[in-house]
Motif scaffolding. Sequence first.
Motif, PDB file in Angstrom:
ATOM      1  N   PHE A  64     -41.586  13.064  43.278  1.00  0.00           N
ATOM      2  CA  PHE A  64     -41.914  13.533  41.947  1.00  0.00           C
ATOM      3  C   PHE A  64     -40.858  13.014  40.991  1.00  0.00           C
ATOM      4  CE2 PHE A  64     -45.268  16.688  42.808  1.00  0.00           C
ATOM      5  CZ  PHE A  64     -45.178  16.763  44.187  1.00  0.00           C
ATOM      6  N   ARG A  65     -41.135  13.070  39.702  1.00  0.00           N
ATOM      7  CA  ARG A  65     -40.150  12.656  38.713  1.00  0.00           C
ATOM      8  C   ARG A  65     -40.224  13.546  37.492  1.00  0.00           C
ATOM      9  NH1 ARG A  65     -42.676   6.781  36.765  1.00  0.00           N
ATOM     10  NH2 ARG A  65     -44.462   7.630  35.595  1.00  0.00           N
ATOM     11  N   GLN A  66     -39.092  13.605  36.797  1.00  0.00           N
ATOM     12  CA  GLN A  66     -39.033  14.402  35.570  1.00  0.00           C
ATOM     13  C   GLN A  66     -38.220  13.649  34.532  1.00  0.00           C
ATOM     14  OE1 GLN A  66     -37.615  18.435  36.081  1.00  0.00           O
ATOM     15  NE2 GLN A  66     -38.608  19.080  34.178  1.00  0.00           N
ATOM     16  N   VAL A  88     -35.524  11.394  36.394  1.00  0.00           N
ATOM     17  CA  VAL A  88     -34.886  11.799  37.643  1.00  0.00           C
ATOM     18  C   VAL A  88     -35.986  11.893  38.689  1.00  0.00           C
ATOM     19  CG1 VAL A  88     -33.582  13.572  38.853  1.00  0.00           C
ATOM     20  CG2 VAL A  88     -33.065  13.062  36.446  1.00  0.00           C
ATOM     21  N   TYR A  89     -35.774  11.221  39.810  1.00  0.00           N
ATOM     22  CA  TYR A  89     -36.757  11.182  40.880  1.00  0.00           C
ATOM     23  C   TYR A  89     -36.334  12.127  42.006  1.00  0.00           C
ATOM     24  CZ  TYR A  89     -39.253   7.328  38.752  1.00  0.00           C
ATOM     25  OH  TYR A  89     -40.013   6.561  37.898  1.00  0.00           O
ATOM     26  N   TYR A  90     -37.275  12.966  42.431  1.00  0.00           N
ATOM     27  CA  TYR A  90     -37.013  13.964  43.446  1.00  0.00           C
ATOM     28  C   TYR A  90     -37.866  13.709  44.686  1.00  0.00           C
ATOM     29  CZ  TYR A  90     -34.965  16.670  39.612  1.00  0.00           C
ATOM     30  OH  TYR A  90     -34.204  17.087  38.556  1.00  0.00           O
ATOM     31  N   GLY A 127     -34.885  17.721  47.181  1.00  0.00           N
ATOM     32  CA  GLY A 127     -33.575  17.120  47.054  1.00  0.00           C
ATOM     33  C   GLY A 127     -32.992  17.370  45.671  1.00  0.00           C
ATOM     34  N   GLN A 128     -31.798  16.861  45.440  1.00  0.00           N
ATOM     35  CA  GLN A 128     -31.110  17.069  44.166  1.00  0.00           C
ATOM     36  C   GLN A 128     -31.569  16.079  43.100  1.00  0.00           C
ATOM     37  OE1 GLN A 128     -28.927  19.675  43.449  1.00  0.00           O
ATOM     38  NE2 GLN A 128     -29.854  20.340  45.359  1.00  0.00           N
ATOM     39  N   GLY A 129     -32.208  15.004  43.515  1.00  0.00           N
ATOM     40  CA  GLY A 129     -32.706  14.025  42.560  1.00  0.00           C
ATOM     41  C   GLY A 129     -31.779  12.838  42.391  1.00  0.00           C
TER      42      GLY A 129
END
Length: 124
Positions: free
Chosen positions: A37-39, A93-95, A115-117
């Motif tokens: 996922f990403r944000q 940020v990719y998780y 994960g922390q990203g």
Amino acid sequence: QVQLVESGGGLVQAGGSLRLSCAASGRTFSAFAMGWFRQAPGKEREFVATINWSGGSSYTADSVKGRFTISRDSAKNTVYLQMNGLIPEDTAVYYCAARRYSSISLIAAEYADWGQGTQVTVSS
């Protein structure tokens, strides 16, 4: 519970490539589906890609289809996200995330461990 550690993020020019890695430890990695996922700043977390327990089934979001590929190596307890043709809109940020089921899912709430990203920045 499984512990997830992402790596491979960084700064890249538009059109470039990066490969993200997610190393897993803890419960049986090979039995469960994984996802990326990403944000981006000011935006909600969004689905990128998911892969099932065996690697035989996967799905990527329309926004990255044809550019990003998810894969896994169960011998190394690692899942990868190969990102080609990066564009500035991919900056986020990719998780990495792990389900507690073997089948894929596009829904963040269906993933139990995160994960922390790792930051990915694409310059124009």
